[in-house]
Design a protein around this motif. Sequence first.
Motif: not given
Length: 548
Positions: A176, A179, A504
């Motif tokens: 995470k 990202w 996610l």
Amino acid sequence: MNLFTIPVPSPSSLWTTVRSGGAFNVACSFAALWVLVKVSRMLRWRVKTTQLLGPPRTSLVYGVSRDLAISQDRPAMYERWATEYGVVYMIPSVLGQTNVVLCDPKAIAHFYARETWTYVKTPLTLAFLESSIGKGLLWSQGETHRRQRKALTPAFSNAAIRKLTSVFYDSAYKAKGQWDNVIESSKDDDAVIEVQNWMNHISLDTVGIAGFSHDFGSLDGKRVSVAEAFDTIGSNQPSAVDKAVFLLASVFPIILKIPNKRQNMFTQLGITMEQISNELLIRSRREKDADISQVGEENSLIGLLIKSEGQDAELHMSAEEVVAQMKVLLLAGYETTSSESWALIELSRHPDVQTRLREELLAFGPDPTYDQLKANLPYLDAVVHETLRLHPPVRESTRIAAADDVIPLSEPVRTASGNMTDNISIAKGTLITISIAAINRSSTIWGPHAKEFKPDRWLTEDGIGGKAKEVQGHRHLLTFVDGPRMCLGKDFAIVEFKTVLLVLVKNFVFEMRDGPDAPVETVRGVLPRPRVAGEDGTGVPLRVRRYE
Ligand code: HEM
Ligand SMILES: *[C@@H]1O[C@H](CO)[C@@H](O)[C@H](O)[C@H]1NC(C)=O
Ligand SMILES: *[C@@H]1O[C@H](CO)[C@@H](O)[C@H](O)[C@H]1NC(C)=O
Ligand SMILES: CC(=O)N[C@H]1CO[C@H](CO)[C@@H](O)[C@@H]1O
């Protein structure tokens, strides 16, 4: 004369031939002997195995195996044949062999209960496993399998997985964080991310830390040789020749010993896994001796493995076996994450499901504990199981009967001679195939919407129909198979799957890069994997933006 007492040249007559006739005669004698053995086995098989209906061969050499090998929808072929010929049928395979295909829940339950003893892996599978992964749990049979499995089982208990839940969360949050950076540095408020590679990294780092107390660091961008070896296989799809070689190897496993590009990649993968396993073992043994780490911690995988190396261990394993188990775990951990990629694809294709899942997760609030993951998030559970139903990473089992057997059926079938029977006789040497994917998505078993992604079916009383209830195995699915060979990492995999999806979906919104209808195809890594049509290797690019 009894059919089964076919005269065979005696060793002494062979020896006389050797002395008098030279190499050519010897070769002829051996060829004749080989043909005799084959013919007598064939005759015995014909008499002892119930002959069933099935599709005609489409190729003299390959039977229908080549059609299956090149099909984009293999399960649909198995399912269509079941409609046409009954819940058990025969298909012609390579060089005159015949496989019995089971699509009946009762027959399948009987079959899996007898795995590793009556139904064993084929010589081809064994040769292949031995050359790439070694003589570990995936390879072993019977008593050896029982001993190896018992030694590893404590590492997969509820208590052990409960302890590992924080490791799963750590990996998911690392991804995470990465990202977030990618999206932040893009000009827009979203970014296209190739998610499959990230899912692989999450699993590899997780299995490293959870299993071997080692951080591979692939989520921090470290290059990891095992990951590269796996990816080489995924980015080099088998050619028509590779497929043909593999089919012929089902009759002559020795073909696998002839160097070929694809086989070399698997050998290389085996070597790479072996190197890292050895390094980790040496380090852990040293740490155990110095008593400075968690290696001694109860029921850690590596701890159990090292314990079993001891000469006086009750479930002793040789050093070779220990390395092989580590290779099995690396493979199992890495190659089955295709299901997480599939889940993100399905959520991108079904925004309504994605939104409803996110609502459940946000309404729950803080990150759930192990027990809450199991009991308190029904929609997450439904999405995970619906993905596992439609996209099982292991799609097919083929085994060979090591002894004669009778398999019961839940409904009668018509045999080739036209009689109805509610059981089939199987002679030693018969090949048996189960299409896990076809059973999981069969309309007879799962109802008219069997082919659709509908997590809701898991939430209502009658969502899982009468026939599905007859399928044994985890939640009436064969995804983890059943019996003595049922996936040892099932709970590990499901809890990992849930934590990753949860982190996610709580934080990001997913869309297919080229619209919800962009076609997705199945390609081969070591196991089948999804790929968005037109991408290289196993690419699954999704458009990802932060959920605010
Ligand atoms: C969605 C994820 C997974 C699925 C669908 C899955 C499925 C399966 C299947 C079908 C088998 C039987 C293979 C055969 O003998 O033909 C198997 C075996 C096995 N799996 Fe999994 N697996 C998953 C994840 C994992 C993970 C994460 C681990 C370990 C960390 C694991 C460990 C094992 C082991 C050790 C075996 C060998 C069991 C035996 O032969 O006794 N699996 N798995
Ligand atoms: C099967 O059918 C044949 C005739 O088609 C008959 O002679 C035979 O007895 C039947 N066998 C069984 C086991 O019912
Ligand atoms: C198998 O089926 C045949 C014919 O349907 C029957 O005669 C036989 O008793 C059955 N055998 C077993 C073990 O159920
Ligand atoms: C294997 C199996 O159960 N196949 C079924 C698939 O679905 C059709 C109907 O759509 C059935 O007739 C088949 O028997």
